[in-house]
Motif scaffolding. Structure first.
Motif, PDB file in Angstrom:
ATOM      1  N   VAL A 347       0.842  -1.185   0.000  1.00 28.11           N
ATOM      2  CA  VAL A 347       0.000   0.000   0.000  1.00 28.11           C
ATOM      3  C   VAL A 347       0.885   1.246   0.000  1.00 28.11           C
ATOM      4  O   VAL A 347       2.106   1.174   0.178  1.00 28.11           O
ATOM      5  CB  VAL A 347      -0.961   0.017   1.209  1.00 28.11           C
ATOM      6  CG1 VAL A 347      -1.915  -1.166   1.149  1.00 28.11           C
ATOM      7  CG2 VAL A 347      -0.198   0.029   2.527  1.00 28.11           C
ATOM      8  N   LEU A 348       0.244   2.378  -0.188  1.00 31.33           N
ATOM      9  CA  LEU A 348       0.951   3.649  -0.373  1.00 31.33           C
ATOM     10  C   LEU A 348       1.952   3.951   0.730  1.00 31.33           C
ATOM     11  O   LEU A 348       3.040   4.466   0.480  1.00 31.33           O
ATOM     12  CB  LEU A 348      -0.085   4.781  -0.466  1.00 31.33           C
ATOM     13  CG  LEU A 348       0.445   6.211  -0.622  1.00 31.33           C
ATOM     14  CD1 LEU A 348       1.139   6.357  -1.966  1.00 31.33           C
ATOM     15  CD2 LEU A 348      -0.706   7.210  -0.497  1.00 31.33           C
ATOM     16  N   THR A 349       1.603   3.625   1.964  1.00 30.56           N
ATOM     17  CA  THR A 349       2.427   4.022   3.102  1.00 30.56           C
ATOM     18  C   THR A 349       3.529   3.016   3.429  1.00 30.56           C
ATOM     19  O   THR A 349       4.279   3.215   4.377  1.00 30.56           O
ATOM     20  CB  THR A 349       1.535   4.199   4.344  1.00 30.56           C
ATOM     21  OG1 THR A 349       0.743   3.019   4.509  1.00 30.56           O
ATOM     22  CG2 THR A 349       0.622   5.398   4.183  1.00 30.56           C
ATOM     23  N   MET A 350       3.619   1.940   2.676  1.00 27.62           N
ATOM     24  CA  MET A 350       4.598   0.893   2.955  1.00 27.62           C
ATOM     25  C   MET A 350       5.708   0.874   1.906  1.00 27.62           C
ATOM     26  O   MET A 350       5.438   0.868   0.704  1.00 27.62           O
ATOM     27  CB  MET A 350       3.917  -0.485   2.973  1.00 27.62           C
ATOM     28  CG  MET A 350       2.964  -0.682   4.123  1.00 27.62           C
ATOM     29  SD  MET A 350       3.852  -0.970   5.672  1.00 27.62           S
ATOM     30  CE  MET A 350       2.461  -1.148   6.797  1.00 27.62           C
ATOM     31  N   ASN A 351       6.940   0.864   2.365  1.00 27.88           N
ATOM     32  CA  ASN A 351       8.100   0.663   1.488  1.00 27.88           C
ATOM     33  C   ASN A 351       8.544  -0.778   1.687  1.00 27.88           C
ATOM     34  O   ASN A 351       8.868  -1.174   2.818  1.00 27.88           O
ATOM     35  CB  ASN A 351       9.212   1.639   1.856  1.00 27.88           C
ATOM     36  CG  ASN A 351      10.277   1.732   0.781  1.00 27.88           C
ATOM     37  OD1 ASN A 351      10.307   0.940  -0.151  1.00 27.88           O
ATOM     38  ND2 ASN A 351      11.169   2.702   0.923  1.00 27.88           N
ATOM     39  N   LEU A 352       8.534  -1.579   0.624  1.00 29.33           N
ATOM     40  CA  LEU A 352       8.787  -3.014   0.754  1.00 29.33           C
ATOM     41  C   LEU A 352       9.873  -3.447  -0.221  1.00 29.33           C
ATOM     42  O   LEU A 352       9.865  -3.060  -1.397  1.00 29.33           O
ATOM     43  CB  LEU A 352       7.489  -3.784   0.490  1.00 29.33           C
ATOM     44  CG  LEU A 352       7.488  -5.297   0.715  1.00 29.33           C
ATOM     45  CD1 LEU A 352       6.119  -5.763   1.189  1.00 29.33           C
ATOM     46  CD2 LEU A 352       7.869  -6.039  -0.564  1.00 29.33           C
ATOM     47  N   ARG A 353      10.814  -4.247   0.274  1.00 26.25           N
ATOM     48  CA  ARG A 353      11.880  -4.807  -0.553  1.00 26.25           C
ATOM     49  C   ARG A 353      11.994  -6.302  -0.303  1.00 26.25           C
ATOM     50  O   ARG A 353      11.640  -6.791   0.779  1.00 26.25           O
ATOM     51  CB  ARG A 353      13.220  -4.138  -0.225  1.00 26.25           C
ATOM     52  CG  ARG A 353      13.315  -2.668  -0.613  1.00 26.25           C
ATOM     53  CD  ARG A 353      14.658  -2.089  -0.202  1.00 26.25           C
ATOM     54  NE  ARG A 353      14.796  -0.690  -0.625  1.00 26.25           N
ATOM     55  CZ  ARG A 353      15.817   0.084  -0.302  1.00 26.25           C
ATOM     56  NH1 ARG A 353      16.806  -0.406   0.443  1.00 26.25           N
ATOM     57  NH2 ARG A 353      15.872   1.335  -0.711  1.00 26.25           N
ATOM     58  N   LEU A 354      12.514  -7.011  -1.310  1.00 22.47           N
ATOM     59  CA  LEU A 354      12.836  -8.427  -1.168  1.00 22.47           C
ATOM     60  C   LEU A 354      14.349  -8.549  -1.249  1.00 22.47           C
ATOM     61  O   LEU A 354      14.961  -8.166  -2.254  1.00 22.47           O
ATOM     62  CB  LEU A 354      12.175  -9.249  -2.276  1.00 22.47           C
ATOM     63  CG  LEU A 354      10.652  -9.187  -2.355  1.00 22.47           C
ATOM     64  CD1 LEU A 354      10.136 -10.086  -3.479  1.00 22.47           C
ATOM     65  CD2 LEU A 354      10.028  -9.589  -1.037  1.00 22.47           C
ATOM     66  N   LEU A 355      14.974  -9.079  -0.190  1.00 21.31           N
ATOM     67  CA  LEU A 355      16.436  -9.054  -0.064  1.00 21.31           C
ATOM     68  C   LEU A 355      17.022 -10.455  -0.006  1.00 21.31           C
ATOM     69  O   LEU A 355      16.429 -11.373   0.579  1.00 21.31           O
ATOM     70  CB  LEU A 355      16.832  -8.293   1.201  1.00 21.31           C
ATOM     71  CG  LEU A 355      16.273  -6.872   1.363  1.00 21.31           C
ATOM     72  CD1 LEU A 355      16.705  -6.286   2.698  1.00 21.31           C
ATOM     73  CD2 LEU A 355      16.726  -5.981   0.201  1.00 21.31           C
TER      74      LEU A 355
END
Length: 529
Positions: A347-355
C-alpha cells in the motif's frame, strides 16, 4: 480577546478524538453488539469514562500498562477505551493463551491494572496476587477474591482526568503467541497506531454505514481494526466463537458489510453453507493470517461474489502491508503462479523490498526476504534490545517471510525463512508443496515440514486432512506431487490426520508438527505414513 480556556486540551496528542468523533455525530447509534447486549456510542463513552476514573482512583499514572484478558465482547472494547482516555498503555492478551503464557506476559510488562474474565482470573489469582506492579485487578463476569468488580466500577457517572499522549509514547504492547520460544511484546507508539488506523479507513473505505462482524480475537489484528471502525461511527458485532451457521445468520439479520476470516474458517463455513442465507449486504470479505488455497478461494468467490480482499501483514508492521483488492482477484497466470495466489502489492504508506542473504534486492521472480519500512513499524520489542536489533535493521523490519514478485509487482509468499526445508542441499518451501496437495480433489488441508534424515539432511513429510468422503492413498498423493513438482520436492512421507494443530490466531502451526516429529524420532517410533 479570545478566551484562552477555549484552547485548553490535554497535553500531547489528543488521541481521544478518535473516540469523541462518533459520540458527537452518532450518539444514539448502536456502536457495539455482543451475545449479551448492545450499547450506543454515547453509552459506551460514559461507561469507558467511569472505568477510566476507577483506574485513576487506583493510583495509576500515564504510561502505566493495563493488561486485558477478556473474550470478544463489549467489556473488551470498553477497557481499551478507558486505557486511551487515561493516556496509558494497553496490553491485550489472547484469552486462548495458556495460563503460563498469561503469567509470563504479566510478569514481563509489569501492569498497573489487570482487567480479566472471572473464569480465567480464578485459575491464576494466586500468581496474580504476587505481581508487585499491580495496583488493581478488575474481574469481569463474577466476583473473584481480591479483585474489584468491573460491573460496579462502570456504574453511574464519575469524573476523570483526560490525559493526552506524546507522539512517540508507547500505546500498545501486543504479545506474540509464544508457540516457539518466549513470547515477545511488540511495542507500537501513538504515531504508528494513528498511521495504521488511517490506513485501515482508507484501504477498506470504512464509513458510518458499515456493519462489521468480528470473529478473530480482538487482541490480534482486529485490535487495530476496531479503533478505525469506531472512529468513523460504524457498528461492530463482537463474537467470541466461530460458528458457521451463526455467522450466516448474523450476516443476513444484521446486514453485515465487512467480515474477516482466516482460510480455515472460510473452509468450515463453505462446508456448512446450504446457500439459503442472504449475504448480499457483504461489501468486503477479508482474509489474512495464512495463505488461501486457490481452489478454496474459487469456491468462496462463487458463493459470496468478487468481494474478497487479501492482506499480508505482520504484528511488527501492521496492519495492511500488501493488499489484493477485490477487482484484482482475477484468473491470470503469471510468472510466479496464479494471480489468485498473490497477496497483492504494498500500500501507499509501505516501502517493501525483497532481499537476499547479503541484503541485496532480488530480481523479479526470485525469492527474497521481505523487509518493510513505514510509520506503522514497531518501535521495539518490550525490553528486548538484542532481539529488536535483529529485527529492526536501519529502520527496516526484517520479517523472516520469503516471497517473490511477478512482472507486475504482485507479491507471492514462499514461506517463513525458518520453515525452509533443505533436502540434499536443495531448498524447498513448504507452501509450494502444500499448494499442489490442495489441488488434489480429496485433500481438505495439508501442512508440510522437513524432518531430520541422516542421508538427505532433511526429508519432506506432509500431514494431510482428507475431505469428508474423500479417498486417497499415500502413493497416489506422492505421485500427484511428482507430476506437478520437481522430483526432489515431492513428500517422502504422508501422514493422514483428523486435523492440523493451529496457533491462537488460526494459523497452522508447523512448529508443533516439527516438535511432534522430533519426539517420535527420539522415542524411536516409526515415522512411516
Amino acid at each position: 480577546m479570545i478566551d484562552p480556556i477555549a484552547f485548553q486540551s490535554p497535553p500531547g496528542i489528543d488521541f481521544q478524538r478518535l473516540l469523541d468523533y462518533p459520540v458527537r455525530f452518532f450518539p444514539d447509534k448502536i456502536a457495539l453488539m455482543d451475545v449479551s447486549e448492545s450499547v450506543t456510542f454515547a453509552a459506551a463513552d460514559r461507561i469507558a469514562s467511569s472505568l477510566a476514573a476507577a483506574f485513576q482512583d487506583a493510583g495509576t499514572a500515564p504510561s502505566d500498562r493495563v493488561a486485558i484478558i477478556l473474550p470478544n465482547g463489549i467489556p473488551f472494547v470498553i477497557a481499551e477505551m478507558a486505557v486511551i482516555k487515561s493516556g496509558m498503555v494497553k496490553v491485550p492478551l489472547n484469552i486462548r493463551f495458556h495460563p503460563k503464557e498469561f503469567l509470563f506476559a504479566l510478569a514481563d510488562c509489569e501492569p498497573a491494572i489487570l482487567v480479566c474474565e472471572a473464569a480465567v482470573l480464578n485459575d491464576i489469582k494466586e500468581e496474580v496476587a504476587a505481581i508487585g506492579s499491580l495496583k488493581a485487578v478488575f474481574s469481569v463476569g463474577g466476583p473473584v477474591e481480591g479483585a474489584r468488580s468491573y460491573e460496579d466500577a462502570i456504574k453511574g457517572e464519575r469524573p476523570f482526568r483526560s490525559v493526552g499522549y506524546e507522539r512517540d509514547a508507547a500505546f500498545v504492547i501486543r504479545y506474540t503467541g509464544g508457540t516457539t520460544g518466549r513470547a515477545k511484546g511488540i511495542v507500537h507508539t501513538v504515531e504508528s497506531f494513528l498511521a495504521l488506523s488511517l490506513d485501515v479507513i482508507r484501504e477498506y473505505g470504512f464509513t458510518s454505514k458499515d456493519i462489521a462482524l468480528h470473529l478473530g480475537h480482538l487482541s490480534h489484528g482486529n485490535n487495530f481494526k476496531w479503533a478505525a471502525l469506531y472512529a468513523v461511527g460504524a457498528t461492530q458485532i463482537l463474537r467470541e466463537k466461530f460458528e458457521p451457521k451463526q455467522v450466516l445468520e448474523d450476516i443476513e439479520r444484521h446486514h453485515v458489510t465487512f467480515v474477516y476470516m482466516v482460510p480455515t474458517m472460510i473452509h468450515r463455513m463453505l462446508r456448512e453453507d446450504d446457500g439459503k442465507a442472504d449475504v448480499s449486504s457483504l461489501r468486503i470479505f477479508l482474509y489474512a493470517s495464512a495463505p488461501m488455497p486457490v481452489p478454496l478461494l474459487r469456491q468462496a468467490m462463487t458463493r459470496y461474489g468478487q468481494i474478497f480482499m487479501h492482506v499480508y501483514t505482520l504484528s511488527e508492521a501492521p496492519v495492511i502491508t500488501t493488499i489484493l483488492r477485490p477487482e484484482e482477484h482475477v484468473e491470470r497466470d503469471t510468472s510466479a503462479g496464479s494471480r489468485l495466489a498473490s497477496c497483492g502489492r504494498e500500500v501507499l504508506t509501505m516501502n517493501l523490498r525483497l532481499l537476499d542473504e547479503h541484503g541485496n534486492e532480488v530480481a523479479a521472480g526470485q525469492v527474497g526476504e521481505i523487509a518493510v519500512r513505514s510509520l506503522n513499524n514497531m518501535a521495539t520489542y518490550w525490553r528486548r534490545p538484542e532481539e529488536t536489533a535483529r529485527t529492526l535493521v536501519h529502520g527496516w523490519v526484517m520479517t523472516g517471510d520469503m516471497a517473490c514478485r511477478d512482472e507486475e509487482g504482485y507479491l507471492y509468499l514462499a514461506d517463513r525463512k525458518k520453515d525452509l526445508i533443505i533436502t540434499g542441499a536443495l531448498n524447498v518451501y513448504p507452501k509450494e508443496v502444500e499448494d499442489v496437495l490442495h489441488d488434489h480433489a480429496a485433500v481438505a488441508h495439508a501442512a508440510v515440514i522437513g524432518i531430520p534424515d541422516n542421508e538427505w539432511g532433511e526429508i519432506i513429510r506432509a500431514y494431510v486432512v482428507l475431505r469428508p468422503g474423500g479417498k486417497a492413498s499415500v502413493e497416489e498423493l506422492i505421485e500427484h506431487c511428482r507430476g506437478n513438482l520437481a522430483s526432489y520436492k515431492k513428500p517422502r512421507q504422508i501422514v493422514f490426520v483428523e486435523a492440523l494443530p493451529l496457533s491462537p490466531i488460526g494459523k497452522v502451526s508447523r512448529a508443533t508438527l516439527r516438535q511432534e516429529a522430533r519426539a517420535e524420532q527420539q522415542l524411536g517410533h516409526s515415522v512411516a505414513s
